[in-house]
Design an enzyme around this catalytic site. Structure first.
Site, mmCIF file in Angstrom:
data_model
loop_
_atom_site.group_PDB
_atom_site.id
_atom_site.type_symbol
_atom_site.label_atom_id
_atom_site.label_comp_id
_atom_site.label_asym_id
_atom_site.label_seq_id
_atom_site.Cartn_x
_atom_site.Cartn_y
_atom_site.Cartn_z
ATOM 1 C CB VAL A 73 -0.920 0.026 1.254
ATOM 2 C CG1 VAL A 73 -1.746 1.312 1.282
ATOM 3 C CG2 VAL A 73 -1.835 -1.185 1.278
ATOM 4 C CB ALA A 118 4.809 2.620 0.977
ATOM 5 C CE LYS A 119 5.072 -1.607 8.076
ATOM 6 N NZ LYS A 119 5.991 -0.910 8.973
ATOM 7 N N GLY A 120 4.052 -2.920 3.361
ATOM 8 C CA GLY A 120 3.699 -4.153 2.683
ATOM 9 C C GLY A 120 3.578 -5.288 3.668
ATOM 10 C CG ASP A 159 7.319 -3.996 10.072
ATOM 11 O OD1 ASP A 159 7.634 -2.944 10.653
ATOM 12 O OD2 ASP A 159 6.275 -4.615 10.345
#
Ligand code: NAD
Length: 429
Positions: A73, A118-120, A159
């Site tokens: 995202v 952003a992040k996944g 992460d």
């Protein structure tokens, strides 16, 4: 045909989301009154720019084919490429990844990094898979999200349950697909592959700088200040060591094995040796053990939750007697607990600034990769400290100006910067 309602929400956004995305929306609503004419653009913050959901088919070691659900995202890229980690966890949801991406936008802007958020994530329990399977899953995921990531587009990082090796596989896969070496596509890489010196300690060092800045504002001397830390890993361990070396009296450490206390101050270097040999702080020499209630009740100048989220709630907030609470972990204090603690006059340094040291050194890594010229650890620490002090100063000035908490101030600073960029860029087409 009816005209679309201008602010109607996309079907995947639930305005009453009870999960992390809902919490984030509440935080945005709280800063809206402080945004002046920029409030016109506030919807920008309430919708991720881009959401990609991918299927990851992988052949397992036993020959079966398994499918995993992956996300990337990009919440906002007004100030620069997206930036944010990739999480491997069985509980990953779209709502969580959206919220984490939005908090990355806020964190990057609060520290004035030229990044968006952003992040996944992949919905997977990595403990159930071999290293070879994890490598194949990582490579297929990277190929699938390869259409939207890149050194100028969106830069993943480690992460929960991902690490430098995961980043090396991502960098290699992206580079193979592009036909050229692209070290800057991810950060948190091994130093052998364009990673940055100082990255491992960066978050803890940033927490230390934030604690020192808060202490200065509260006219508390670090030398002799009583400190308690929850978490003795990467973040908590580094922050505790730097405070100890600066002369603070670290009286208690709380990890997954127990809580150790010494009213005269723990020997933090000896405690590291104990953890190396036994796996945790419990039973360290010259310490007494405490219950969690006793730990949270300790009278201190500085308290640092640096273990897990949601540790300080309405159940233990009343116990807390500290002058400064520095959030090393992400989201360690619930909003209810925040109100209770703040009403007692405790200064809370929010996570979006306090633990931004890691993403700041990720920024340095990206800059070094672009120029293929690498800085010394001393240069990195020096620049990190300067950026953390500047971020703290900007937040603190806004807090005084509007008479709001540091958390609200950090959001005001960040949202203002994001929406200013949005406004001057304008809408295309
Ligand atoms: P880590 O795994 O290195 O250390 C975690 C520590 O927490 C360990 O000492 C562990 O014993 C302790 N812990 C685990 N469960 C516990 C429990 N139930 N009770 C008490 N202690 C417990 O992790 P880390 O990298 O230091 O991250 C800590 C926090 O900081 C997390 O919330 C993470 O999201 C956040 N954070 C980390 C970074 C980073 O760069 N590492 C950056 C930003 C935020």
């Amino acid at each position: 045909m009816t005209e679309p309602v201008p602010h109607s929400l996309p079907s995947y956004l639930n305005p009453n989301d009870p999960g992390p995305w809902g919490i984030y929306l509440e935080q945005v609503d709280r800063v809206a009154p402080y945004l002046g004419s920029l409030a016109r653009w506030i919807e920008t913050l309430k919708r991720p720019k881009r959401i990609l959901i991918v299927d990851i088919p992988v052949e397992l070691d036993n020959g079966e084919v398994a499918h995993f659900e992956g996300y990337r995202v990009q919440h906002n890229t007004s100030r620069g490429p997206g930036k944010g980690g990739v999480r491997y966890h069985q509980d990953v949801t779209l709502s969580e990844v959206m919220a984490l991406s939005a908090w990355m936008s806020v964190k990057a802007a609060a520290v004035n990094l030229p990044f968006g958020g952003a992040k996944g994530g992949i919905r997977i329990d990595p403990r159930n898979y071999s290293q070879a399977e994890i490598e194949r899953i990582t490579r297929r995921y990277t190929s699938e999200i390869g259409v939207i990531i890149g050194p100028n587009k969106d830069i993943p990082a480690p992460d929960v349950n991902t690490n430098a090796q995961t980043m090396a596989w991502m960098m290699d896969t992206y580079s193979m697909n592009e036909g050229g070496t692209a070290t800057g596509v991810v950060t948190g890489k091994p130093v052998a592959l364009g990673g940055s010196l100082g990255r491992v300690e960066a978050t803890g060092r940033g927490v230390y700088v934030a604690a020192c800045e808060a202490a200065r504002e509260c006219q508390i001397e670090i030398k002799g200040a009583r400190v308690a830390v929850q978490g003795f890993g990467n973040v908590g361990g580094t922050a505790a060591r730097l405070l100890y070396e600066a002369g603070a009296k670290v009286v208690a450490i709380y990890d997954h094995t127990g809580i150790v206390h010494n009213a005269h101050g723990l020997n933090i270097l000896a405690l590291f040796d104990h953890v190396r040999t036994t796996g945790g702080v419990a039973g360290a020499p010259d310490t007494e053990s405490l219950t969690p209630t006793e730990f949270w009740s300790l009278e201190t100048e500085i308290l640092i939750p640096a273990a897990l989220e949601g540790q300080i709630t309405h159940d233990n907030a009343d116990l807390i007697h500290t002058k400064i609470l520095v959030e090393g972990a992400n989201g360690p204090t619930t909003p209810e607990a925040d109100d209770i603690i703040s009403s007692k006059g405790t200064m809370i340094v929010p996570d979006v600034v306090a633990n931004a040291g890691g993403v700041t050194v990720s920024y340095f890594e990206w800059v070094q990769d672009f120029s293929s010229f690498f800085w010394t650890e001393q240069e990195i620490n020096h620049r990190l400290e300067a950026m953390m002090r500047a971020a703290y100063g900007a937040m603190s000035r806004v807090a005084r100006e509007h008479q709001v908490s540091l958390r609200t101030a950090a959001f005001i600073v960040a949202c203002t910067r994001i929406l200013e960029a949005r406004q001057v860029r304008g809408l295309y087409p």
